[in-house]
Structures are given as structure tokens and as C-alpha cells.
Design a protein around this motif. Structure first.
Motif, PDB file in Angstrom:
ATOM      1  N   GLN A  66       2.092 -15.157   3.540  1.00  0.00           N
ATOM      2  CA  GLN A  66       0.693 -15.148   3.092  1.00  0.00           C
ATOM      3  C   GLN A  66       0.347 -13.858   2.357  1.00  0.00           C
ATOM      4  O   GLN A  66      -0.768 -13.732   1.848  1.00  0.00           O
ATOM      5  CB  GLN A  66      -0.235 -15.321   4.298  1.00  0.00           C
ATOM      6  CG  GLN A  66      -0.085 -16.653   5.021  1.00  0.00           C
ATOM      7  CD  GLN A  66      -0.991 -16.742   6.232  1.00  0.00           C
ATOM      8  OE1 GLN A  66      -2.180 -16.453   6.169  1.00  0.00           O
ATOM      9  NE2 GLN A  66      -0.421 -17.117   7.368  1.00  0.00           N
ATOM     10  N   TRP A  67       1.244 -12.905   2.351  1.00  0.00           N
ATOM     11  CA  TRP A  67       0.980 -11.684   1.599  1.00  0.00           C
ATOM     12  C   TRP A  67       0.905 -12.025   0.109  1.00  0.00           C
ATOM     13  O   TRP A  67       1.596 -12.924  -0.371  1.00  0.00           O
ATOM     14  CB  TRP A  67       2.084 -10.660   1.813  1.00  0.00           C
ATOM     15  CG  TRP A  67       2.195 -10.149   3.225  1.00  0.00           C
ATOM     16  CD1 TRP A  67       1.438 -10.516   4.297  1.00  0.00           C
ATOM     17  CD2 TRP A  67       3.148  -9.194   3.719  1.00  0.00           C
ATOM     18  NE1 TRP A  67       1.863  -9.851   5.418  1.00  0.00           N
ATOM     19  CE2 TRP A  67       2.908  -9.032   5.096  1.00  0.00           C
ATOM     20  CE3 TRP A  67       4.183  -8.466   3.134  1.00  0.00           C
ATOM     21  CZ2 TRP A  67       3.660  -8.169   5.897  1.00  0.00           C
ATOM     22  CZ3 TRP A  67       4.929  -7.598   3.912  1.00  0.00           C
ATOM     23  CH2 TRP A  67       4.664  -7.451   5.286  1.00  0.00           C
ATOM     24  N   MET A  68       0.074 -11.286  -0.592  1.00  0.00           N
ATOM     25  CA  MET A  68      -0.119 -11.561  -2.022  1.00  0.00           C
ATOM     26  C   MET A  68      -0.056 -10.261  -2.813  1.00  0.00           C
ATOM     27  O   MET A  68      -0.126  -9.168  -2.259  1.00  0.00           O
ATOM     28  CB  MET A  68      -1.476 -12.236  -2.259  1.00  0.00           C
ATOM     29  CG  MET A  68      -1.618 -13.606  -1.603  1.00  0.00           C
ATOM     30  SD  MET A  68      -3.137 -14.455  -2.100  1.00  0.00           S
ATOM     31  CE  MET A  68      -4.385 -13.412  -1.356  1.00  0.00           C
ATOM     32  N   GLY A  69       0.038 -10.424  -4.105  1.00  0.00           N
ATOM     33  CA  GLY A  69      -0.020  -9.262  -4.969  1.00  0.00           C
ATOM     34  C   GLY A  69      -1.402  -8.623  -4.915  1.00  0.00           C
ATOM     35  O   GLY A  69      -2.418  -9.311  -4.793  1.00  0.00           O
ATOM     36  N   GLY A  70      -1.439  -7.326  -5.000  1.00  0.00           N
ATOM     37  CA  GLY A  70      -2.713  -6.598  -5.026  1.00  0.00           C
ATOM     38  C   GLY A  70      -2.650  -5.562  -6.131  1.00  0.00           C
ATOM     39  O   GLY A  70      -3.093  -5.776  -7.253  1.00  0.00           O
ATOM     40  N   GLY A  86       3.325  -5.588  -1.611  1.00  0.00           N
ATOM     41  CA  GLY A  86       4.135  -4.408  -1.357  1.00  0.00           C
ATOM     42  C   GLY A  86       3.589  -3.587  -0.203  1.00  0.00           C
ATOM     43  O   GLY A  86       2.395  -3.602   0.092  1.00  0.00           O
ATOM     44  N   ILE A  87       4.504  -2.859   0.443  1.00  0.00           N
ATOM     45  CA  ILE A  87       4.152  -1.946   1.541  1.00  0.00           C
ATOM     46  C   ILE A  87       4.016  -0.547   0.957  1.00  0.00           C
ATOM     47  O   ILE A  87       4.977   0.003   0.430  1.00  0.00           O
ATOM     48  CB  ILE A  87       5.250  -1.968   2.623  1.00  0.00           C
ATOM     49  CG1 ILE A  87       5.373  -3.363   3.232  1.00  0.00           C
ATOM     50  CG2 ILE A  87       4.962  -0.916   3.691  1.00  0.00           C
ATOM     51  CD1 ILE A  87       6.619  -3.550   4.088  1.00  0.00           C
ATOM     52  N   HIS A  88       2.798   0.008   1.043  1.00  0.00           N
ATOM     53  CA  HIS A  88       2.555   1.304   0.410  1.00  0.00           C
ATOM     54  C   HIS A  88       2.258   2.416   1.398  1.00  0.00           C
ATOM     55  O   HIS A  88       2.308   3.588   1.040  1.00  0.00           O
ATOM     56  CB  HIS A  88       1.399   1.188  -0.582  1.00  0.00           C
ATOM     57  CG  HIS A  88       0.168   0.580   0.018  1.00  0.00           C
ATOM     58  ND1 HIS A  88      -0.582   1.234   0.957  1.00  0.00           N
ATOM     59  CD2 HIS A  88      -0.408  -0.637  -0.162  1.00  0.00           C
ATOM     60  CE1 HIS A  88      -1.602   0.431   1.314  1.00  0.00           C
ATOM     61  NE2 HIS A  88      -1.512  -0.705   0.660  1.00  0.00           N
ATOM     62  N   ILE A 126       1.987  -0.028   9.305  1.00  0.00           N
ATOM     63  CA  ILE A 126       2.178  -0.117   7.864  1.00  0.00           C
ATOM     64  C   ILE A 126       0.970  -0.818   7.253  1.00  0.00           C
ATOM     65  O   ILE A 126       0.246  -1.556   7.940  1.00  0.00           O
ATOM     66  CB  ILE A 126       3.464  -0.880   7.486  1.00  0.00           C
ATOM     67  CG1 ILE A 126       3.355  -2.354   7.899  1.00  0.00           C
ATOM     68  CG2 ILE A 126       4.699  -0.237   8.115  1.00  0.00           C
ATOM     69  CD1 ILE A 126       4.382  -3.251   7.244  1.00  0.00           C
ATOM     70  N   ALA A 127       0.760  -0.600   5.976  1.00  0.00           N
ATOM     71  CA  ALA A 127      -0.305  -1.318   5.265  1.00  0.00           C
ATOM     72  C   ALA A 127       0.274  -1.963   4.017  1.00  0.00           C
ATOM     73  O   ALA A 127       1.166  -1.400   3.366  1.00  0.00           O
ATOM     74  CB  ALA A 127      -1.445  -0.378   4.895  1.00  0.00           C
ATOM     75  N   VAL A 128      -0.249  -3.160   3.727  1.00  0.00           N
ATOM     76  CA  VAL A 128       0.289  -4.009   2.672  1.00  0.00           C
ATOM     77  C   VAL A 128      -0.827  -4.342   1.684  1.00  0.00           C
ATOM     78  O   VAL A 128      -1.951  -4.659   2.085  1.00  0.00           O
ATOM     79  CB  VAL A 128       0.843  -5.326   3.263  1.00  0.00           C
ATOM     80  CG1 VAL A 128       1.495  -6.163   2.172  1.00  0.00           C
ATOM     81  CG2 VAL A 128       1.821  -5.045   4.395  1.00  0.00           C
ATOM     82  N   ASP A 173      -6.972  -6.076   1.304  1.00  0.00           N
ATOM     83  CA  ASP A 173      -6.266  -5.251   0.325  1.00  0.00           C
ATOM     84  C   ASP A 173      -6.489  -3.785   0.664  1.00  0.00           C
ATOM     85  O   ASP A 173      -7.358  -3.115   0.099  1.00  0.00           O
ATOM     86  CB  ASP A 173      -6.751  -5.560  -1.096  1.00  0.00           C
ATOM     87  CG  ASP A 173      -5.949  -4.781  -2.143  1.00  0.00           C
ATOM     88  OD1 ASP A 173      -4.902  -4.217  -1.772  1.00  0.00           O
ATOM     89  OD2 ASP A 173      -6.370  -4.755  -3.304  1.00  0.00           O
ATOM     90  N   VAL A 174      -5.706  -3.308   1.612  1.00  0.00           N
ATOM     91  CA  VAL A 174      -5.741  -1.885   1.950  1.00  0.00           C
ATOM     92  C   VAL A 174      -5.096  -1.127   0.797  1.00  0.00           C
ATOM     93  O   VAL A 174      -3.977  -1.429   0.404  1.00  0.00           O
ATOM     94  CB  VAL A 174      -4.977  -1.628   3.263  1.00  0.00           C
ATOM     95  CG1 VAL A 174      -4.918  -0.134   3.562  1.00  0.00           C
ATOM     96  CG2 VAL A 174      -5.619  -2.394   4.414  1.00  0.00           C
ATOM     97  N   HIS A 175      -5.824  -0.157   0.273  1.00  0.00           N
ATOM     98  CA  HIS A 175      -5.240   0.673  -0.780  1.00  0.00           C
ATOM     99  C   HIS A 175      -4.431   1.825  -0.196  1.00  0.00           C
ATOM    100  O   HIS A 175      -3.438   2.249  -0.779  1.00  0.00           O
ATOM    101  CB  HIS A 175      -6.334   1.230  -1.693  1.00  0.00           C
ATOM    102  CG  HIS A 175      -6.854   0.229  -2.682  1.00  0.00           C
ATOM    103  ND1 HIS A 175      -7.822   0.528  -3.598  1.00  0.00           N
ATOM    104  CD2 HIS A 175      -6.540  -1.079  -2.889  1.00  0.00           C
ATOM    105  CE1 HIS A 175      -8.085  -0.539  -4.348  1.00  0.00           C
ATOM    106  NE2 HIS A 175      -7.319  -1.527  -3.917  1.00  0.00           N
TER     107      HIS A 175
END
Lengths: 366, 89
Positions: A147-151, A157-159, A173-175, A214-216
Motif C-alpha cells: 500500500q506504500w505509494m510514491g510521494g 521510499g524510506i527516508h 522508520i518513515a516512508v 506522507d511523512v517528509h
């Protein structure tokens, strides 16, 4: 107190040293190459640089006594024959490292351990200072991962990776996008965290779903790990229970939109942000580059502008491009338009190191 | 033995001298080349062993069609060119 900065840019890795009372560019490595992220591992003294060679792919280099050496790049396992998995655009999801988006050291009690987050969403761990990497299969195989999507990019991605200083087996972690995930067994099992955040880019039924967030950027206070701060696509959120639940801070001037956040290492109520107008206008408000600081857990914010450009400034500071040192006194930030500033008084005033660098992707105190 | 020639642009990052290797397909020939030069492999192929997105391979001047499996046939006297596309920046 750190007297050195690593500045990752589109055209090389710049080392910036404090000379007297000034900060100056001391050397450039990988000149003309795209350095997307760097890590200074204070446990070992080693430095790591993530490069994106475009045609030739992503690579990792590690410092040596007299230069750099290429080490292993995190690589995805073989995709099972016949498995069909598409991204949100209907294209086959690449089981391949597209970008290194997080690179952090493990705990003080784990020499040699590194964590690496990537696009399209794979997490890796090294136990030998980056000589080899293990794919964290448990997270990738979690059904919710699909269910993860592009942001921030086409692919998820894991940033952000936060290793709990009290227990190195506890990692958050945040995605972007996929919210916050937490393990308490060094990555064997994962649970979703980050309740209480709000996503405006999805239908109402999903607005408060933690996986839609959408965690930045996610930051954890090193001396008070219960306190976590989030700069989110839809605003600023703060947690007092290790990221399980968040409260939105709505009275934030000049704006609650932005990418980075850093927290003071000993004062959990003190955090810094770099505001932009909003998601569809990613430029500073009124063309004035400022930093927002709260000292009271988000009840109030102070706008800091001394030494920063206050006319026709269109700098964007990416999520890894605002840094704080271990004292909490020194901050540094770099921008998409090649500006680099350092503050030695917690952001009250800033000195420009350069305004002609290549686009800055990441800044870290060495 | 097929002859394999690499783009000059890759040489700045990893040494890829001209090489010869046996094989009936592009995959077999490249496996032979990368066995002797393992660092070069990830510069040309992705994590799944497919040709990287903006890389190209020609056999005697003809672009290959099987970018994923690298199954295009290679003759004994062929020259394989591993180049980068202008796409990709």
C-alpha cells in the motif's frame, strides 16, 4: 561540538571546515558526480557517500586513510519467477536500488551496524561497516508494504531511520508515502505507528489512516526518545509516546509546509523547520528564506531570518539538508539553489558559506 | 570468442578494458567478462541482472532486443558494444 560539515550535492561531496570563526570549503570529493547522501559515522570515524551515476546506477563509497573505496551497494534479492508486482502507475515495481534515501549508523553498542533506506521501499542493514548488506525481508514481505505509494518520488521510499539510543534494537522508520513503522526486535517484526496524522491527498476514508501519511522527515530526541517530531506533507506533528500517536500543530507561521525537521539533542521541546508556502508552491513565503523554531513543544514558533536572504529567495531545503550538531547549538542548511548557511547560536543568526554550490541534497555535521 | 567493448564514459568510474569471452548469448558472454571484472557488473546490470535502464548493447551494430534476459544470440566473431544511451541525462 563539530567543526566540520559534509555537504552532498548534485555535483560532488563538499567538506566544509570551521577556520577561525568562519566556515570554508576545505575540499571536494567526487566532483561532477551526483552525491545524494553522506554519513559520518562517529563511532568509527568512517565517512560514507551514496552516489547516483544515472546510467551506471547507485553506488556507495567509504572513506579510507587516504581517500575513498567503493563498497557494496544494497541490492535487492532475486525477484521470484512469475511474480507480478506493479507500482501505483501500473508499471512493474523494480526490485532494484533506485536511490539511497536514508543512511544512518546503528547504536553505540553496535559497531559496524548501518541502516539504509531506499527507493522503491527496501530497508537494508550492514553489520560490517557497509562491506555487505542484508535485505530486511520482514518489512518488504509485510502485506501492507504494497500500500506504500510514491510521494517525494514516483516510487515509495524510506527516508528517515531513527535508532532508539536506549535500545538499539528499537528502530523507527518513515516512508513517503507509507507512514511510520517500528520494530523492537532489530527488524524481525514491524508494526505501523504514527496515528493522529492527517493526509489531504486521499479520500476522506483514508485521511487518518496511518499508512496513507506522507511523512517528509521524522526526528527523535536523543536524550528524550519519547519525543518525536514530524514534518509532514500536510503540516507539523509532534509525538510524546515514541511516535505511536501524534498531535498536529496548526498555528505555525509563516507556514507549516516544508521538508526537514531537526530536534535539539537534550531539549525535546526545541525543534527547527524550514517553511515553504505549501505543496503546490514550494518556495519560501514572500521570497524570504527563514527557519522556524519552537522551544515549547510547538505551542509557539519563532521566525528566524538574521543572515538569511530576505528578497527574491527561492531556496528549497530538502529533508536531509538541515542539520544539528551534538551540542544543539550549531545548525547548518543547504538549498536547492546552492546556498549553504551555518548558525552557531541555535538559529538566531546565520552565516552564508556559499550561495553558488550545486543543488544541495544533504548536510551533516561530521 | 566474442569481443566486448565498453563505453569510454564508464572508465572514469570502473576500469572496463576491451575483453573477449565465450558464449552463445549476450548473457553468457557478459557473465564471462564480469567473472573476471566483478566490480563492473553492477554498472551495466541492475539488481535483477537486467540491462540498466539507460544502457544499450549492440551486437555488430544492431541493438539487442532482450534487455531483461540478454538472450540475443552472439556469434564467434561478433563484437558486443556496451554503451550508454543519450537518454538518461
Amino acid at each position: 561540538m563539530s567543526d566540520q560539515l559534509l555537504v552532498s550535492t548534485r555535483k560532488g561531496l563538499f567538506t566544509v571546515d570551521r577556520c577561525g570563526s568562519c566556515w570554508e570549503i576545505a575540499k571536494v570529493d567526487f566532483l561532477a558526480d551526483n552525491v545524494t547522501l553522506a554519513l559520518s559515522d562517529k563511532r568509527s570515524g568512517r565517512k560514507f557517500a551514496a552516489l547516483d551515476h544515472g546510467h551506471f546506477g547507485v553506488k556507495v563509497h567509504r572513506s579510507t586513510a587516504d581517500g575513498w573505496e567503493e563498497v557494496a551497494t544494497p541490492a535487492y534479492p532475486e525477484k521470484p519467477e512469475g511474480l507480478e508486482e506493479n507500482d501505483m502507475w501500473g508499471r512493474p515495481l523494480p526490485w532494484s536500488t533506485v536511490r539511497i534515501w536514508a543512511l544512518v549508523a546503528g547504536g553505540a553498542d553496535q559497531p559496524g551496524v548501518l541502516w539504509c533506506g531506499t527507493l522503491p521501499g527496501g530497508l537494508f542493514r550492514s553489520r560490517d561497516d557497509g562491506q555487505s548488506w542484508q535485505f530486511v525481508r520482514s518489512l518488504w514481505d509485510n502485506p501492507a508494504r504494497k500500500q506504500w505509494m510514491g510521494g517525494g518520488a514516483d516510487l515509495p521510499g524510506i527516508h528517515s531511520i531513527c535508532v532508539d539510543p536506549r535500545n538499539s534494537r528499537h528502530v523507527s522508520i518513515a516512508v513517503s508515502t507509507g507512514g511510520i513503522w517500528h520494530t523492537e526486535d532489530a527488524g524481525e517484526t514491524w508494526v505501523q505507528r504514527g496515528y493522529g496524522m492527517r493526509a489531504d491527498h486521499v479520500p476522506p476514508e483514508l485521511t487518518n489512516d496511518p499508512i496513507a501519511q506522507d511523512v517528509h522527515c521524522l526526528a527523535q530526541c536523543s536524550s528524550a526518545p519519547h519525543r518525536m517530531w514530524v514534518q509532514h506533507h500536510n503540516g507539523i506533528f509532534v509525538s510524546s509516546d515514541e511516535g505511536q500517536n501524534f498531535t498536529e500543530l496548526t498555528d505555525v507561521k509563516p507556514s507549516a509546509f516544508g521538508f526537514p525537521v531537526v530536534v535539539h539533542p537534550r531539549e525535546p521541546d526545541t525543534a527547527w523547520f524550514v517553511p515553504e508556502i505549501k505543496d503546490e508552491k514550494r518556495i519560501p513565503v514572500d521570497g524570504k528564506l527563514v527557519v522556524s523554531r519552537t522551544r515549547d513543544g510547538g505551542k509557539t514558533f519563532t521566525t528566524l531570518s538574521k543572515g538569511l536572504p530576505q528578497s527574491h529567495a527561492y531556496d528549497v531545503v530538502y529533508r536531509h539538508a538541515l542539520a544539528i550538531d551534538e551540542t544543539g547549538d550549531r545548525l547548518a542548511m543547504g538549498s536547492t539553489t546552492g546556498g549553504l548557511w551555518v548558525s552557531e547560536d541555535q538559529g538566531d543568526s546565520w552565516a552564508c558559506v556559499s550561495h553558488t554550490l550545486p543543488p544541495v541534497y544533504a548536510v551533516q555535521f561530521a | 570468442m566474442a569481443r566486448v567493448v565498453f563505453t569510454p564514459n564508464i572508465q572514469r568510474h570502473v576500469a572496463c578494458p576491451e575483453a573477449e569471452a565465450a558464449g552463445a548469448t549476450v548473457r553468457e558472454v557478459l557473465d564471462g567478462v564480469f567473472a573476471a571484472n566483478p566490480q563492473a557488473r553492477s554498472y551495466v546490470l541492475d539488481d535483477q541482472g537486467a540491462l540498466r535502464r539507460h544502457m544499450t548493447i549492440f551486437i555488430n551494430g544492431v541493438m539487442i532486443s532482450d534487455r531483461k534476459g540478454l538472450g540475443d544470440a552472439v556469434g564467434e566473431t561478433c563484437t558486443i558494444y556496451v554503451f550508454q544511451a543519450l537518454s538518461g541525462g
